[in-house]
Scaffold this active site. Structure first.
Site, PDB file in Angstrom:
ATOM      1  CG  ASN A  10       2.237 -19.599  -4.382  1.00 13.55           C
ATOM      2  OD1 ASN A  10       3.048 -19.837  -5.268  1.00 13.55           O
ATOM      3  ND2 ASN A  10       2.586 -19.128  -3.195  1.00 13.55           N
ATOM      4  CD1 TRP A  11       0.157 -24.501  -8.749  1.00 14.50           C
ATOM      5  CD2 TRP A  11       1.283 -24.630 -10.683  1.00 14.50           C
ATOM      6  NE1 TRP A  11      -0.745 -24.814  -9.733  1.00 14.50           N
ATOM      7  CE2 TRP A  11      -0.085 -24.900 -10.926  1.00 14.50           C
ATOM      8  CE3 TRP A  11       2.172 -24.650 -11.752  1.00 14.50           C
ATOM      9  CZ2 TRP A  11      -0.564 -25.199 -12.208  1.00 14.50           C
ATOM     10  CZ3 TRP A  11       1.688 -24.948 -13.025  1.00 14.50           C
ATOM     11  CH2 TRP A  11       0.338 -25.219 -13.243  1.00 14.50           C
ATOM     12  CE  LYS A  12       3.360 -21.854  -1.055  1.00 11.59           C
ATOM     13  NZ  LYS A  12       3.333 -22.004   0.385  1.00 11.59           N
ATOM     14  CG  HIS A  99       4.622 -16.005  -0.400  1.00 15.80           C
ATOM     15  ND1 HIS A  99       5.262 -16.846   0.474  1.00 15.80           N
ATOM     16  CD2 HIS A  99       3.407 -16.549  -0.639  1.00 15.80           C
ATOM     17  CE1 HIS A  99       4.453 -17.868   0.747  1.00 15.80           C
ATOM     18  NE2 HIS A  99       3.321 -17.713   0.079  1.00 15.80           N
ATOM     19  CD  GLU A 101       6.507 -20.358   1.115  1.00 15.04           C
ATOM     20  OE1 GLU A 101       6.620 -20.345  -0.125  1.00 15.04           O
ATOM     21  OE2 GLU A 101       5.634 -21.018   1.714  1.00 15.04           O
ATOM     22  CD  GLU A 171      -0.483 -16.397   1.504  1.00  7.80           C
ATOM     23  OE1 GLU A 171      -1.127 -17.291   0.952  1.00  7.80           O
ATOM     24  OE2 GLU A 171       0.726 -16.215   1.315  1.00  7.80           O
ATOM     25  CB  SER A 217      -3.702 -24.747   5.703  1.00  8.64           C
ATOM     26  OG  SER A 217      -2.323 -24.944   6.003  1.00  8.64           O
ATOM     27  N   GLY A 238      -1.819 -22.690  -1.786  1.00  6.17           N
ATOM     28  CA  GLY A 238      -0.545 -23.336  -2.087  1.00  6.17           C
ATOM     29  C   GLY A 238      -0.732 -24.827  -2.356  1.00  6.17           C
ATOM     30  N   GLY A 239      -0.450 -25.629  -1.353  1.00  9.45           N
ATOM     31  CA  GLY A 239      -0.457 -27.091  -1.502  1.00  9.45           C
ATOM     32  C   GLY A 239      -1.686 -27.648  -2.210  1.00  9.45           C
TER      33      GLY A 239
HETATM   34  P1  PGA Z   1      -0.596 -23.270   1.622  1.00  6.54           P
HETATM   35  O1  PGA Z   1       0.221 -22.026   1.035  1.00  6.54           O
HETATM   36  O2  PGA Z   1      -1.964 -23.236   1.010  1.00  6.54           O
HETATM   37  O3  PGA Z   1       0.204 -24.497   1.202  1.00  6.54           O
HETATM   38  O4  PGA Z   1      -0.650 -23.103   3.103  1.00  6.54           O
HETATM   39  C1  PGA Z   1      -0.391 -20.789   0.828  1.00  6.54           C
HETATM   40  C2  PGA Z   1       0.607 -19.789   0.316  1.00  6.54           C
HETATM   41  O5  PGA Z   1       1.752 -19.784   0.782  1.00  6.54           O
HETATM   42  O6  PGA Z   1       0.294 -18.963  -0.567  1.00  6.54           O
END
Ligand code: PGA
Length: 259
Positions: A10-12, A99, A101, A171, A217, A238-239
């Site tokens: 997930n590149w956001k 998600h 966010e 998550e 994470s 994500g990151g």
């Molecule tokens: P993260 O994000 O790996 O940066 O914690 C995960 C996500 O929000 O899908």
């Protein structure tokens, strides 16, 4: 029963057009097919990259392309939005729904999230349904109940056949982008709990065949430990998915897992 193993990036809101292209080129150059056997890789870039990634990956059946969101209505006067059928029209395979966010910054509630799941399914997109508790909810012991409620609100009424198309991502909000990963025990407990809720709603067979990913994470250094748990079927990353080498290391950790 064997479940789909899924490693989703997930590149956001990251990467320019050129950076996205470079990522895919490096991924395709470096990937070792022996280490990814049976793993469904999903890349989830911002909208502007979708069509290009679909084209770059047409010959790679093991790598799917997902959107980070879709609108909950089918079409119409919703300036700035993108519908599930538009995503399907450029051969996108899947879409993230719910998600945290989106829930936190864009006010998406259970009703909207449930409608999005229906839109995705109607258009033959795989919904990756995200759920998870906040730190406050975990610390007060309300985490299992919170996630039960999220699952019931979003998935009640789906058929067992529709459930086959859907993947769940647990998550915990407190683990997203914080560097604080849930322990294997915490994640495993929740995954088992989600599976028991699915069993109550859809029956044992459906519950056993639904993939549940962990997100929050996930990194190359903790992926193998998390994926070794029998109820963790992959990761939403994500990151650590922004760098092709780190992401591939996570994919390989999942490739080692055998049910
Ligand atoms: P993260 O994000 O790996 O940066 O914690 C995960 C996500 O929000 O899908």
């Amino acid at each position: 029963m064997s479940r789909r193993r899924v490693a989703a990036a997930n590149w956001k809101m990251n990467k320019s057009f050129a950076e996205a292209e470079l990522f895919v080129e490096r991924l395709l150059e470096d990937i070792d097919p022996d280490k990814t056997e049976g793993v469904h890789i999903v890349l989830t870039p911002p909208y502007i990259h979708l069509q290009n990634l679909v084209e770059m990956l047409t010959l790679n059946e093991g790598i799917a392309v997902a959107a980070q969101n879709c609108h909950h209505e089918a079409q119409g006067a919703y300036t700035g939005e993108v519908s599930a059928s538009m995503l399907k029209s450029i051969d996108v395979d899947a879409v993230l729904v719910g998600h945290s966010e989106r829930r936190q910054y864009f006010g998406e509630n259970d009703m909207i999230v449930s409608k999005k799941i229906h839109r995705a399914l109607e258009n033959d997109l795989m919904p990756v349904y995200c759920c998870g508790e906040t730190l406050e909810q975990r610390e007060s012991g309300a985490h299992l109940g919170t996630v039960t409620h999220q699952i019931e609100a979003a998935l009640t009424g789906l058929s067992a056949q529709q459930m086959q198309q859907l993947v769940i991502a647990y998550e915990p909000v407190w683990a997203i982008g914080t560097g604080k990963t849930a322990t294997v025990e915490q994640a495993g407990e929740m995954h088992q709990h989600i599976r028991s809720v699915l069993e109550r709603l859809f029956g044992k067979e459906s519950a056993e065949s639904t993939s549940i990913l962990y997100g929050g994470s996930v990194k190359a250094s903790n992926a193998a430990e998390l994926f070794a748990h029998p109820h963790i079927d992959g990761g939403l990353v994500g990151g650590a998915s922004l760098d092709p080498e780190e992401f591939l290391a996570i994919v390989y950790a999942l490739g080692h897992k055998r049910f």
